[in-house]
Design a protein around this motif. Sequence first.
Motif, PDB file in Angstrom:
ATOM      1  N   ARG A  73      -3.520 -11.149 -19.778  1.00  0.00           N
ATOM      2  CA  ARG A  73      -4.256 -12.036 -20.679  1.00  0.00           C
ATOM      3  C   ARG A  73      -3.297 -12.771 -21.624  1.00  0.00           C
ATOM      4  NH1 ARG A  73      -7.707  -9.746 -25.813  1.00  0.00           N
ATOM      5  NH2 ARG A  73      -7.663 -11.691 -26.954  1.00  0.00           N
ATOM      6  N   MET A  74      -3.497 -14.095 -21.761  1.00  0.00           N
ATOM      7  CA  MET A  74      -2.687 -14.825 -22.738  1.00  0.00           C
ATOM      8  C   MET A  74      -3.131 -14.392 -24.121  1.00  0.00           C
ATOM      9  SD  MET A  74      -2.122 -18.921 -23.372  1.00  0.00           S
ATOM     10  CE  MET A  74      -1.108 -19.227 -21.959  1.00  0.00           C
ATOM     11  N   ASN A  80      -7.215 -19.430 -26.237  1.00  0.00           N
ATOM     12  CA  ASN A  80      -8.348 -19.665 -27.147  1.00  0.00           C
ATOM     13  C   ASN A  80      -9.035 -20.977 -26.771  1.00  0.00           C
ATOM     14  OD1 ASN A  80      -6.054 -18.657 -29.684  1.00  0.00           O
ATOM     15  ND2 ASN A  80      -7.695 -17.380 -28.895  1.00  0.00           N
ATOM     16  N   HIS A  93      -3.906 -20.615 -29.401  1.00  0.00           N
ATOM     17  CA  HIS A  93      -3.164 -20.867 -28.156  1.00  0.00           C
ATOM     18  C   HIS A  93      -4.120 -21.446 -27.108  1.00  0.00           C
ATOM     19  CE1 HIS A  93      -4.857 -17.121 -26.617  1.00  0.00           C
ATOM     20  NE2 HIS A  93      -4.346 -16.463 -27.651  1.00  0.00           N
ATOM     21  N   CYS A 132     -18.313 -18.306 -31.578  1.00  0.00           N
ATOM     22  CA  CYS A 132     -17.306 -17.661 -32.424  1.00  0.00           C
ATOM     23  C   CYS A 132     -16.061 -18.532 -32.440  1.00  0.00           C
ATOM     24  CB  CYS A 132     -16.979 -16.260 -31.909  1.00  0.00           C
ATOM     25  SG  CYS A 132     -18.282 -15.098 -32.319  1.00  0.00           S
ATOM     26  N   GLY A 133     -15.712 -18.985 -33.616  1.00  0.00           N
ATOM     27  CA  GLY A 133     -14.583 -19.913 -33.740  1.00  0.00           C
ATOM     28  C   GLY A 133     -13.258 -19.195 -33.914  1.00  0.00           C
ATOM     29  N   GLU A 147     -14.197 -16.092 -19.411  1.00  0.00           N
ATOM     30  CA  GLU A 147     -13.129 -15.186 -18.959  1.00  0.00           C
ATOM     31  C   GLU A 147     -11.775 -15.656 -19.503  1.00  0.00           C
ATOM     32  OE1 GLU A 147     -11.918 -12.621 -17.844  1.00  0.00           O
ATOM     33  OE2 GLU A 147     -13.652 -11.537 -17.072  1.00  0.00           O
ATOM     34  N   HIS A 148     -10.808 -14.782 -19.381  1.00  0.00           N
ATOM     35  CA  HIS A 148      -9.513 -15.080 -19.991  1.00  0.00           C
ATOM     36  C   HIS A 148      -8.616 -16.005 -19.187  1.00  0.00           C
ATOM     37  CE1 HIS A 148      -9.823 -11.356 -22.705  1.00  0.00           C
ATOM     38  NE2 HIS A 148     -10.106 -12.455 -23.355  1.00  0.00           N
ATOM     39  N   LEU A 149      -7.839 -16.748 -19.921  1.00  0.00           N
ATOM     40  CA  LEU A 149      -6.704 -17.449 -19.337  1.00  0.00           C
ATOM     41  C   LEU A 149      -5.574 -16.423 -19.288  1.00  0.00           C
ATOM     42  CD1 LEU A 149      -5.443 -20.143 -18.421  1.00  0.00           C
ATOM     43  CD2 LEU A 149      -4.690 -20.484 -20.760  1.00  0.00           C
ATOM     44  N   ASN A 164     -14.573 -10.790 -27.035  1.00  0.00           N
ATOM     45  CA  ASN A 164     -15.488 -10.726 -28.186  1.00  0.00           C
ATOM     46  C   ASN A 164     -16.712  -9.844 -27.934  1.00  0.00           C
ATOM     47  OD1 ASN A 164     -15.180 -14.117 -29.547  1.00  0.00           O
ATOM     48  ND2 ASN A 164     -14.012 -12.259 -29.927  1.00  0.00           N
ATOM     49  N   ARG A 216      -9.205 -22.357 -23.941  1.00  0.00           N
ATOM     50  CA  ARG A 216     -10.012 -22.275 -22.719  1.00  0.00           C
ATOM     51  C   ARG A 216     -11.454 -21.943 -23.119  1.00  0.00           C
ATOM     52  NH1 ARG A 216     -10.701 -18.393 -17.449  1.00  0.00           N
ATOM     53  NH2 ARG A 216     -11.949 -19.973 -16.427  1.00  0.00           N
ATOM     54  N   SER A 217     -11.604 -20.990 -24.045  1.00  0.00           N
ATOM     55  CA  SER A 217     -12.964 -20.643 -24.495  1.00  0.00           C
ATOM     56  C   SER A 217     -13.612 -21.807 -25.237  1.00  0.00           C
ATOM     57  CB  SER A 217     -12.917 -19.415 -25.413  1.00  0.00           C
ATOM     58  OG  SER A 217     -12.719 -18.266 -24.634  1.00  0.00           O
ATOM     59  N   PHE A 218     -12.862 -22.449 -26.112  1.00  0.00           N
ATOM     60  CA  PHE A 218     -13.463 -23.565 -26.876  1.00  0.00           C
ATOM     61  C   PHE A 218     -13.843 -24.724 -25.938  1.00  0.00           C
ATOM     62  CE2 PHE A 218     -10.475 -21.871 -30.342  1.00  0.00           C
ATOM     63  CZ  PHE A 218     -11.414 -20.939 -30.748  1.00  0.00           C
ATOM     64  N   ARG A 264      -6.613  -9.802 -39.827  1.00  0.00           N
ATOM     65  CA  ARG A 264      -5.456 -10.568 -39.351  1.00  0.00           C
ATOM     66  C   ARG A 264      -5.015 -11.654 -40.332  1.00  0.00           C
ATOM     67  NH1 ARG A 264      -6.542 -12.492 -33.336  1.00  0.00           N
ATOM     68  NH2 ARG A 264      -8.716 -12.519 -33.978  1.00  0.00           N
ATOM     69  N   VAL A 278     -14.527 -13.199 -23.441  1.00  0.00           N
ATOM     70  CA  VAL A 278     -15.001 -11.856 -23.049  1.00  0.00           C
ATOM     71  C   VAL A 278     -14.521 -10.744 -23.979  1.00  0.00           C
ATOM     72  CG1 VAL A 278     -15.507 -12.091 -20.584  1.00  0.00           C
ATOM     73  CG2 VAL A 278     -13.161 -11.774 -21.305  1.00  0.00           C
TER      74      VAL A 278
HETATM   75  P1  AMP Z   1      -9.632 -15.581 -32.082  1.00  0.00           P
HETATM   76  O1  AMP Z   1      -8.990 -16.739 -32.822  1.00  0.00           O
HETATM   77  O2  AMP Z   1      -8.650 -14.527 -31.712  1.00  0.00           O
HETATM   78  O3  AMP Z   1     -10.807 -15.030 -32.854  1.00  0.00           O
HETATM   79  O4  AMP Z   1     -10.186 -16.140 -30.693  1.00  0.00           O
HETATM   80  C1  AMP Z   1     -10.921 -17.322 -30.571  1.00  0.00           C
HETATM   81  C2  AMP Z   1     -11.607 -17.352 -29.214  1.00  0.00           C
HETATM   82  O5  AMP Z   1     -10.653 -17.338 -28.144  1.00  0.00           O
HETATM   83  C3  AMP Z   1     -12.514 -16.149 -28.963  1.00  0.00           C
HETATM   84  O6  AMP Z   1     -13.713 -16.613 -28.356  1.00  0.00           O
HETATM   85  C4  AMP Z   1     -11.718 -15.291 -28.002  1.00  0.00           C
HETATM   86  O7  AMP Z   1     -12.546 -14.481 -27.210  1.00  0.00           O
HETATM   87  C5  AMP Z   1     -11.032 -16.361 -27.172  1.00  0.00           C
HETATM   88  N1  AMP Z   1      -9.817 -15.944 -26.440  1.00  0.00           N
HETATM   89  C6  AMP Z   1      -8.784 -15.196 -26.898  1.00  0.00           C
HETATM   90  N2  AMP Z   1      -7.821 -15.051 -25.932  1.00  0.00           N
HETATM   91  C7  AMP Z   1      -8.257 -15.732 -24.839  1.00  0.00           C
HETATM   92  C8  AMP Z   1      -7.728 -15.984 -23.515  1.00  0.00           C
HETATM   93  N3  AMP Z   1      -6.539 -15.514 -23.133  1.00  0.00           N
HETATM   94  N4  AMP Z   1      -8.470 -16.719 -22.667  1.00  0.00           N
HETATM   95  C9  AMP Z   1      -9.692 -17.215 -23.038  1.00  0.00           C
HETATM   96  N5  AMP Z   1     -10.229 -17.027 -24.260  1.00  0.00           N
HETATM   97  C10 AMP Z   1      -9.533 -16.295 -25.165  1.00  0.00           C
END
Ligand code: AMP
Length: 500
Positions: free
Chosen positions: A289-290, A60, A57, A48-49, A281-283, A253, A62-64, A93, A251
């Motif tokens: 959560r950021m 995000n 930020h 999921c992009g 997991e989240h940063l 998502n 961290r997940s990518f 959004r 997470v």
């Molecule tokens: P979005 O642009 O909001 O659709 O998010 C893009 C990706 O970033 C998704 O996989 C989210 O789950 C992930 N994401 C959003 N906030 C955080 C966070 N604080 N830490 C890690 N991943 C996040």
Amino acid sequence: MFKYGFLLFLFGKCMSQAAENIHFFNTLSRKKEKFIPIEKGKVKMYTCGPTVYDYAHIGNFRSFLFEDILRRWLEYRGFQVTQVMNLTDVDDRTIAASKKEGIPLKEHTGKYVKAFFEDLDTLHVQRASIYPRATEHIPEMVALIKKLMEKGYGYVGEDGSIYYKIAKFKNYGQLSKFKVAELKVGARVKVDEYDKEQAQDFALWKAWDEGDGDVFWETEIGKGRPGWHIECSAMSMKYLGETLDIHTGGVDNMFPHHENEIAQSEAATGKKFVNYWMHCEHLMVEGKRMGKRFGNYYTVQDLTKKLKHDPRAVRYLLISTHYRQQFNFTFAGLEAAKNVVDRLVNFMYRLLDADGKDCGEETQLLMMQVNKSFGEAMDDDLNIGIALAALFDFVRDINNLIDVGKLSRRKANEVYAMMLGFDKVLGVIGDVRKEEKLPKEAEELIRRREEARKAKDWKTADQIRLQLQAMGITIQDTPQGIKWRIEKHQTNPTKNDSHM
Ligand code: AMP
Ligand code: ZN
């Protein structure tokens, strides 16, 4: 010669065995499972992009970056990976943000798509195979919704929007672990994001209303726009087929987005949608959560352009904690990451200079050990903490050999090549041989010094050497010609440096 060949044979054996021995934590079963792709040697992975309504930020990212490491690791183990990462360029959004700015949706999202790709490059994220945009796949989404309606999973609500009937899908809740019987049957939710407690029939297609302005498509299922969840079902199946090997995301998502993707895709095809679900997991920032809505975030540009932090340090910081553990972003952490990256880069420079006596077997043994430990750790659900610890031990041990003049040129080259191999996965060091480029002024000075030396004008040659030294450039006259180096890194780290 024979011994060396035998060791290489063992290396090769280790690599191929490990490819058979990868385990990932599957969110679906909440267990570590052996990774078996649908097609041998190939991996179909959907990610999921970003929702391109604003700058992404570092949370995000961290997940990518987790997804980048996952893909790099699979490739390191010899898999051919097809990674699809969508760009969410129409949803609640993006529409709200473009309206607020008074800019057409396409123009608004275009700006953030461009910034996203720049950030990917800044953080050395390898490009996915394809980045499909939601707005370019409306016909695929409409076809999928029609199929769901034909099968009785989709129905039209009073507002003309089309909803998914969760009560009809027996396995609803399999990812988030709740039971359909506990849900509010018949209640509906039109917004893209909502909490688990609000699990209800969700919108597949949103009939146009004034809030959408000029964002709509005239289609067989009416005038409107897709819900967020149908976008990923349609795009993932278009590019990867009805069953994927791996689906990833952060997470947050998991619910409702991924739960709804499963419901839509499996109801339409009657097949399992995804074999391995992996979530990052989240940063966090000070325990929270950021996220944009909390105002506690930094973008990649904030850190690298405004605050001048090294992008490699940002990358290292974000990849060095196991992806299933939360961690707090701090500037102290970023400084520590910078030190580690500098030491690794410095180690590469030391390897380029090493010219000691041969101590082949000891080095070979260390190389085999690190190859094994690094590999086993990464095969174990990408356990990067252990993998890095093994790497740091190795760097320390080789540094010790260099200190006592026991690393030969030939062995140093092998270690250098091995480090580049690990860096194919980590992406934080780079090939320092390629990186160094002399400033024009220095090139000119070196040329003049050569002339002076040819003319046996040693005084001028020495003066130029000092001038270059003042610029941080050291030169060495060797039988093969002049060797130069930019001394931006300390060349001889003390042995009791932390980590290595
Ligand atoms: P979005 O642009 O909001 O659709 O998010 C893009 C990706 O970033 C998704 O996989 C989210 O789950 C992930 N994401 C959003 N906030 C955080 C966070 N604080 N830490 C890690 N991943 C996040
Ligand atoms: Zn998605």
